[in-house]
Motif scaffolding. Structure first.
Motif, PDB file in Angstrom:
ATOM      1  N   LEU A 136       0.915  -1.145   0.110  1.00  0.00           N
ATOM      2  CA  LEU A 136       0.101   0.076   0.012  1.00  0.00           C
ATOM      3  C   LEU A 136       0.957   1.061   0.020  1.00  0.00           C
ATOM      4  CD1 LEU A 136      -2.989  -0.975   2.216  1.00  0.00           C
ATOM      5  CD2 LEU A 136      -2.592  -1.469  -0.050  1.00  0.00           C
ATOM      6  N   PRO A 137       0.464   2.254  -0.518  1.00  0.00           N
ATOM      7  CA  PRO A 137       1.169   3.583  -0.875  1.00  0.00           C
ATOM      8  C   PRO A 137       1.821   4.371   0.297  1.00  0.00           C
ATOM      9  CG  PRO A 137      -0.933   3.991  -1.221  1.00  0.00           C
ATOM     10  CD  PRO A 137      -0.985   2.580  -1.390  1.00  0.00           C
ATOM     11  N   PHE A 138       1.185   4.189   1.579  1.00  0.00           N
ATOM     12  CA  PHE A 138       1.697   4.759   2.525  1.00  0.00           C
ATOM     13  C   PHE A 138       2.340   3.965   3.624  1.00  0.00           C
ATOM     14  CE2 PHE A 138      -2.668   3.007   2.747  1.00  0.00           C
ATOM     15  CZ  PHE A 138      -2.753   2.184   4.140  1.00  0.00           C
ATOM     16  N   ASN A 139       3.033   2.881   2.850  1.00  0.00           N
ATOM     17  CA  ASN A 139       3.921   1.958   3.670  1.00  0.00           C
ATOM     18  C   ASN A 139       5.315   2.932   3.796  1.00  0.00           C
ATOM     19  OD1 ASN A 139       2.367  -0.298   4.184  1.00  0.00           O
ATOM     20  ND2 ASN A 139       2.852  -1.355   2.291  1.00  0.00           N
ATOM     21  N   ASP A 153     -18.930  -0.709   4.655  1.00  0.00           N
ATOM     22  CA  ASP A 153     -19.130  -0.236   3.401  1.00  0.00           C
ATOM     23  C   ASP A 153     -18.084  -0.233   2.363  1.00  0.00           C
ATOM     24  OD1 ASP A 153     -17.629   1.818   4.302  1.00  0.00           O
ATOM     25  OD2 ASP A 153     -19.255   3.260   4.253  1.00  0.00           O
ATOM     26  N   GLY A 154     -16.984  -0.499   2.822  1.00  0.00           N
ATOM     27  CA  GLY A 154     -15.758  -0.772   2.110  1.00  0.00           C
ATOM     28  C   GLY A 154     -14.894   0.491   1.773  1.00  0.00           C
ATOM     29  N   LYS A 155     -15.583   1.793   2.434  1.00  0.00           N
ATOM     30  CA  LYS A 155     -14.899   2.844   1.876  1.00  0.00           C
ATOM     31  C   LYS A 155     -13.809   3.355   2.640  1.00  0.00           C
ATOM     32  CE  LYS A 155     -19.332   4.716   0.036  1.00  0.00           C
ATOM     33  NZ  LYS A 155     -20.436   5.308   0.057  1.00  0.00           N
ATOM     34  N   ARG A 156     -13.488   2.482   3.680  1.00  0.00           N
ATOM     35  CA  ARG A 156     -12.191   3.010   4.672  1.00  0.00           C
ATOM     36  C   ARG A 156     -11.682   1.894   5.143  1.00  0.00           C
ATOM     37  NH1 ARG A 156     -14.042   7.585   9.260  1.00  0.00           N
ATOM     38  NH2 ARG A 156     -14.573   9.387   8.017  1.00  0.00           N
ATOM     39  N   LEU A 157     -10.306   2.300   5.139  1.00  0.00           N
ATOM     40  CA  LEU A 157      -9.388   1.145   5.680  1.00  0.00           C
ATOM     41  C   LEU A 157      -8.558   1.613   6.893  1.00  0.00           C
ATOM     42  CD1 LEU A 157      -7.612  -1.512   5.542  1.00  0.00           C
ATOM     43  CD2 LEU A 157      -6.201  -0.431   4.065  1.00  0.00           C
ATOM     44  N   TYR A 158      -9.140   0.935   8.210  1.00  0.00           N
ATOM     45  CA  TYR A 158      -8.247   1.533   9.498  1.00  0.00           C
ATOM     46  C   TYR A 158      -7.230   0.611   9.622  1.00  0.00           C
ATOM     47  CZ  TYR A 158     -12.794   3.605  10.505  1.00  0.00           C
ATOM     48  OH  TYR A 158     -13.969   4.648  10.343  1.00  0.00           O
ATOM     49  N   PHE A 159      -6.286   1.135  10.283  1.00  0.00           N
ATOM     50  CA  PHE A 159      -4.900   0.224  10.710  1.00  0.00           C
ATOM     51  C   PHE A 159      -4.242   1.100  11.841  1.00  0.00           C
ATOM     52  CE2 PHE A 159      -4.020   3.543   7.635  1.00  0.00           C
ATOM     53  CZ  PHE A 159      -2.905   4.267   8.022  1.00  0.00           C
ATOM     54  N   TRP A 173      -5.496   4.774  12.575  1.00  0.00           N
ATOM     55  CA  TRP A 173      -5.548   5.722  11.637  1.00  0.00           C
ATOM     56  C   TRP A 173      -6.538   4.784  10.753  1.00  0.00           C
ATOM     57  CZ3 TRP A 173      -1.868   9.700  11.007  1.00  0.00           C
ATOM     58  CH2 TRP A 173      -0.872   9.723  11.731  1.00  0.00           C
ATOM     59  N   TYR A 174      -6.928   5.728   9.575  1.00  0.00           N
ATOM     60  CA  TYR A 174      -7.435   5.341   8.645  1.00  0.00           C
ATOM     61  C   TYR A 174      -7.239   6.176   7.316  1.00  0.00           C
ATOM     62  CZ  TYR A 174     -11.055   9.141   8.208  1.00  0.00           C
ATOM     63  OH  TYR A 174     -11.410  10.375   7.937  1.00  0.00           O
ATOM     64  N   VAL A 175      -7.400   5.342   6.179  1.00  0.00           N
ATOM     65  CA  VAL A 175      -7.451   6.082   4.682  1.00  0.00           C
ATOM     66  C   VAL A 175      -8.683   5.834   4.143  1.00  0.00           C
ATOM     67  CG1 VAL A 175      -4.921   5.820   4.632  1.00  0.00           C
ATOM     68  CG2 VAL A 175      -6.382   4.066   4.002  1.00  0.00           C
ATOM     69  N   THR A 176      -8.984   6.589   3.162  1.00  0.00           N
ATOM     70  CA  THR A 176     -10.204   6.445   2.243  1.00  0.00           C
ATOM     71  C   THR A 176      -9.903   5.377   1.291  1.00  0.00           C
ATOM     72  OG1 THR A 176     -11.173   8.575   3.100  1.00  0.00           O
ATOM     73  CG2 THR A 176     -11.918   7.660   0.720  1.00  0.00           C
ATOM     74  N   ILE A 177     -10.655   4.606   0.969  1.00  0.00           N
ATOM     75  CA  ILE A 177     -10.619   3.503  -0.060  1.00  0.00           C
ATOM     76  C   ILE A 177     -11.435   4.036  -1.464  1.00  0.00           C
ATOM     77  CG2 ILE A 177     -10.780   1.392  -1.076  1.00  0.00           C
ATOM     78  CD1 ILE A 177     -10.664   0.436   1.760  1.00  0.00           C
ATOM     79  N   ASP A 180     -11.844   4.117  -7.463  1.00  0.00           N
ATOM     80  CA  ASP A 180     -10.748   3.720  -8.506  1.00  0.00           C
ATOM     81  C   ASP A 180      -9.616   2.946  -7.827  1.00  0.00           C
ATOM     82  OD1 ASP A 180      -9.322   5.551  -6.971  1.00  0.00           O
ATOM     83  OD2 ASP A 180      -8.806   6.820  -8.778  1.00  0.00           O
ATOM     84  N   GLY A 181      -9.762   2.342  -6.676  1.00  0.00           N
ATOM     85  CA  GLY A 181      -8.796   1.778  -6.084  1.00  0.00           C
ATOM     86  C   GLY A 181      -7.732   2.378  -5.431  1.00  0.00           C
ATOM     87  N   SER A 182      -7.442   3.802  -5.675  1.00  0.00           N
ATOM     88  CA  SER A 182      -6.645   4.445  -4.869  1.00  0.00           C
ATOM     89  C   SER A 182      -6.872   4.730  -3.420  1.00  0.00           C
ATOM     90  CB  SER A 182      -6.389   5.790  -5.589  1.00  0.00           C
ATOM     91  OG  SER A 182      -7.536   6.667  -5.555  1.00  0.00           O
ATOM     92  N   TYR A 183      -5.933   5.172  -2.797  1.00  0.00           N
ATOM     93  CA  TYR A 183      -6.309   5.420  -1.375  1.00  0.00           C
ATOM     94  C   TYR A 183      -5.936   7.144  -0.869  1.00  0.00           C
ATOM     95  CZ  TYR A 183      -5.560   0.607  -1.106  1.00  0.00           C
ATOM     96  OH  TYR A 183      -5.692  -0.952  -1.604  1.00  0.00           O
ATOM     97  N   GLY A 184      -6.775   7.530  -0.069  1.00  0.00           N
ATOM     98  CA  GLY A 184      -6.500   8.969   0.629  1.00  0.00           C
ATOM     99  C   GLY A 184      -5.281   8.923   1.483  1.00  0.00           C
TER     100      GLY A 184
END
Length: 276
Positions: A136-139, A153-159, A173-177, A180-184
């Motif tokens: 993932l791009p924030f690694n 709803d598949g719109k957020r990925l928490y970690f 934390w979370y990022v928006t999914i 288009d498959g990209s992440y916030g």
């Protein structure tokens, strides 16, 4: 008590088993039970792999264990998993070891304590096997990202992460999914959730309740499990799940099927088969 707790009979080993997630009548989990000769910096157990077993809802038992393919599991550590609502994408954590498509994958970097960087990855279900692993791009080689949890709803990925801006040892934390498959950009959940201690293992239930583990909020012992409901973008009161879920030992990686009223978690409390 709100909960009735029992060990999974005939399942646990003398090594660690944790991070259980129910998905399509199967349970995915992490274990060191392979007995690989290598051991890692946190303790002297073998490296962790991701496993899957069939789940019997009536008995609560697990059977027909198998280990995920080598495109997911490596000779180093892999961690907990989470799934997209359509079941086509699996998110998991693992060491920054070279793997298919992984970002930062060629720098197996260890700190002074012998610990490597933990990254988050996605995998795609292809012909019944998990493959097409992507970092993932924030690694980063400068911080850890672990414990993925996808919102219903598949719109957020928490970690969990100790990236720049973290309040304590590790924060949620979370990022928006995006569609288009990209992440916030990563967003810290703030001081109501995060403390100067460690917040880890988030899980979002079908009722939009977040369960997580922490040693920073008032609790019964070491790591305790907490719940908090998010409504209109705001978190309500944080609740310690209390006994018999929490003890004076480490209790963590809680997941639950709200409709079936059954769930899983890990603990190193007395009475287990060993470790977690």
């Amino acid at each position: 008590p709100k909960f009735k707790v029992a060990p999974i009979e005939g399942f646990n080993s003398k090594y660690s088993e944790f991070g259980p997630v129910l998905f399509q009548s199967q349970v995915y989990y992490v274990s060191a039970r392979s007995g690989k000769s290598r051991s890692y910096g946190w303790n002297e157990e073998p490296y962790l792999d991701i496993y899957v077993s069939d789940y019997d809802a009536a008995s609560g038992g697990l059977s027909n264990e198998s280990v995920l393919s080598n495109s997911v599991n490596t000779k180093y550590n892999e961690g907990t998993v989470s799934f997209s609502p359509d079941g086509k994408t699996m998110y998991f954590s693992g060491e920054s070891y070279e793997r298919e498509g992984g970002l930062f994958s060629k720098k197996f970097k260890k700190d002074q304590e012998g610990k490597s960087t933990i990254n988050l990855y996605s995998a795609t279900l292809l012909n019944g096997e998990w493959g097409n692993v992507q970092g993932l791009p924030f690694n980063s080689d400068d911080h850890n990202t672990s414990g993925p949890a996808v919102s219903p709803d598949g719109k957020r990925l928490y970690f969990s992460s100790d990236m720049e801006g973290t309040i304590g040892a590790s924060d949620l934390w979370y990022v928006t999914i995006n569609e288009d498959g990209s992440y916030g950009d990563p967003v810290n959940l703030g001081k109501k959730i995060n403390t100067e201690g460690s917040e880890m293992f988030p899980y979002i239930s079908s009722k939009n309740i977040m369960y997580f583990s922490s040693n920073g909020h008032p609790g019964l012992g070491m790591m305790d499990i907490f719940s908090v409901k998010e409504e209109n973008g705001q978190f309500n009161t944080i609740i310690n799940l209390g006994t018999p879920i929490n003890t004076g030992k480490d209790d963590f990686s809680f997941t639950i099927d709200e409709e079936g009223q059954k769930g899983f978690f890990a603990s190193n409390r007395d009475g287990g088969a060993g470790s977690d």
